[in-house]
Design an enzyme around this catalytic site. Structure first.
Site, short mmCIF file in Angstrom:
data_model
loop_
_atom_site.label_atom_id
_atom_site.label_comp_id
_atom_site.label_asym_id
_atom_site.label_seq_id
_atom_site.Cartn_x
_atom_site.Cartn_y
_atom_site.Cartn_z
N ARG A 176 -41.30 -24.05 42.52
CA ARG A 176 -42.24 -25.17 42.63
C ARG A 176 -42.49 -25.84 41.29
O ARG A 176 -42.92 -26.98 41.21
CB ARG A 176 -43.55 -24.70 43.27
CG ARG A 176 -44.59 -25.82 43.43
CD ARG A 176 -45.73 -25.43 44.38
NE ARG A 176 -46.16 -24.07 44.23
CZ ARG A 176 -46.98 -23.62 43.27
NH1 ARG A 176 -47.44 -24.45 42.36
NH2 ARG A 176 -47.32 -22.35 43.24
N TYR A 230 -46.41 -54.05 47.83
CA TYR A 230 -46.08 -53.11 48.89
C TYR A 230 -47.36 -52.69 49.63
O TYR A 230 -48.32 -52.22 49.02
CB TYR A 230 -45.37 -51.90 48.31
CG TYR A 230 -44.87 -50.93 49.34
CD1 TYR A 230 -44.17 -51.36 50.46
CD2 TYR A 230 -45.08 -49.57 49.19
CE1 TYR A 230 -43.71 -50.46 51.41
CE2 TYR A 230 -44.61 -48.65 50.13
CZ TYR A 230 -43.93 -49.11 51.24
OH TYR A 230 -43.47 -48.21 52.17
N ASP A 278 -44.59 -50.95 39.19
CA ASP A 278 -43.65 -50.54 40.24
C ASP A 278 -42.36 -51.31 40.01
O ASP A 278 -42.30 -52.52 40.21
CB ASP A 278 -44.23 -50.83 41.62
CG ASP A 278 -43.35 -50.31 42.75
OD1 ASP A 278 -42.12 -50.20 42.55
OD2 ASP A 278 -43.89 -50.04 43.84
N LYS A 327 -34.28 -46.35 47.18
CA LYS A 327 -33.64 -47.66 47.27
C LYS A 327 -32.37 -47.69 46.41
O LYS A 327 -31.48 -46.89 46.61
CB LYS A 327 -34.64 -48.74 46.88
CG LYS A 327 -36.02 -48.61 47.53
CD LYS A 327 -35.96 -48.61 49.04
CE LYS A 327 -37.33 -48.76 49.69
NZ LYS A 327 -38.26 -47.63 49.47
#
Length: 356
Positions: free
Chosen positions: A45, A97, A161, A186
């Site tokens: 983790r 977004y 972003d 993307k």
């Protein structure tokens, strides 16, 4: 090898790891939940070598320290939790977004929305200014350098972003931003088979705080997904070049078409965002936005097209189209985001015109 200016983009994305005699060009994924203690890695983790090589590659491209996440939303939500405290004020793009707006609306913070292209409010008393440029889906552009200067003068952090632009299309940290967030689902991974995201910070200490929050919260990427994205990164320059070529050709074909209104692409000299985009972007990408008559017109277009797929993602090999109003964006019913893929340009233009 990732020095901007010394090497071209194609060289930089191919040569993201050093050459070691007897070792593969790019190491394969490491599947481990536990490690023999005594070394740098302790538990799955917290540590994974496959994450690290991709983080180093992306950090080298962007000029900062990168922390990988299992999705773009995991990246941005972790950053917001690290940076914002209850009662803080955050400025977000009102035309960006939609899930980002939904996320901050549910947090115990004051939210101020502003259009990507401005005007922006005073940043006095603001903790974080979150920009998105080019915006999704409208493709408006903001002056990152000017906004970063104004925000820093007021004591605010600036995060950008950079999903639509990618690290090869725009370098927000070099323009004055403090943090970059991205959905690597993307164009970075680029093959429509990976969910991934990252945060890159100019300040290594902030990056370590984000990394610690990832370890504590458990929002960790899978090693196989990280390996796939690293493999995809090697062709990012080639894919972006073809996608931009296709976007430019589609723009020229669509700008006088009677069925199309509201056509946007920052790479076009006549686009309202072009002047700022040309000043701060290194390339313009393959995403266009335009408006058809209504939802039925969009459905008819998709039914007639052989090459354009209905999809709510973008940046992949295949050309895709998404009617954004169906997800709650405050846009006309017929507004679509078209992501130009890597098809032959002549084939794609002919198919789109036929479908129209």
């Amino acid at each position: 090898m990732n020095d901007v200016g010394r090497w071209g983009d194609g060289t930089r994305v191919v040569h993201t790891t050093p050459a070691v005699a007897g070792e593969p060009f790019t190491a394969g994924p490491v599947f481990a939940s536990a490690y023999h203690l005594g070394g740098a890695d302790t538990y799955g983790r917290a540590h994974n070598p496959t994450w690290r090589v991709l983080e180093e590659a992306l950090g080298g491209l962007e000029g900062g320290t990168t922390v990988l996440f299992p999705s773009g939303m995991a990246a941005i939500s972790t950053l917001l939790r690290v940076v914002l405290a209850p009662g803080d004020t955050v400025v977000v793009p009102g035309d960006g977004y939609y899930l980002t707006r939904a996320l901050v609306a549910g947090m115990p913070v004051e939210v101020v929305e502003a259009p990507t292209a401005g005007p922006y409010p005073s940043f006095d008393g603001v903790r974080l200014v979150l920009l998105e440029s080019p915006s999704n889906p409208g493709l408006d552009v903001c002056d990152i350098a000017a906004l970063a200067e104004a925000a820093h003068a007021a004591g605010a952090l600036v995060a950008v972003d950079n999903t639509t632009a990618t690290p090869l299309g725009q370098l927000p940290l070099a323009l004055g931003a403090d943090v970059v967030v991205s959905s690597d689902t993307k164009a970075v991974a680029g093959h429509s088979d990976v969910l991934l995201g990252h945060v890159t910070a100019a300040d290594p200490q902030l990056a370590e705080e984000v990394r610690a929050a990832r370890t504590t919260g458990g929002a960790i990427p899978g090693p196989f997904e990280a390996w796939l994205a690293h493999r995809g990164l090697g062709t990012l320059d080639l894919r972006l070049a073809r996608q931009a070529e296709n976007a430019a050709a589609l723009y020229d074909a669509l700008k006088a078409h009677p069925a199309v209104t509201g056509l946007r692409w920052p790479g076009a000299p006549e686009d309202p965002a072009h002047a700022v985009a040309a000043r701060q972007m290194r390339r313009f990408g393959g995403v266009l936005t335009f408006v058809l008559a209504d939802a039925d017109a969009v459905a008819a277009f998709l039914a007639r097209s052989e090459l354009v797929y209905a999809s709510t993602s973008f940046g992949g090999l295949h050309t895709s189209l998404d009617r954004r109003a169906q997800w709650g964006d405050p846009v006309p019913e017929g507004l679509v985001r078209l992501s130009a893929g890597c098809e032959d340009t002549a084939d794609l233009v002919a198919d789109v015109l036929k479908a129209l």
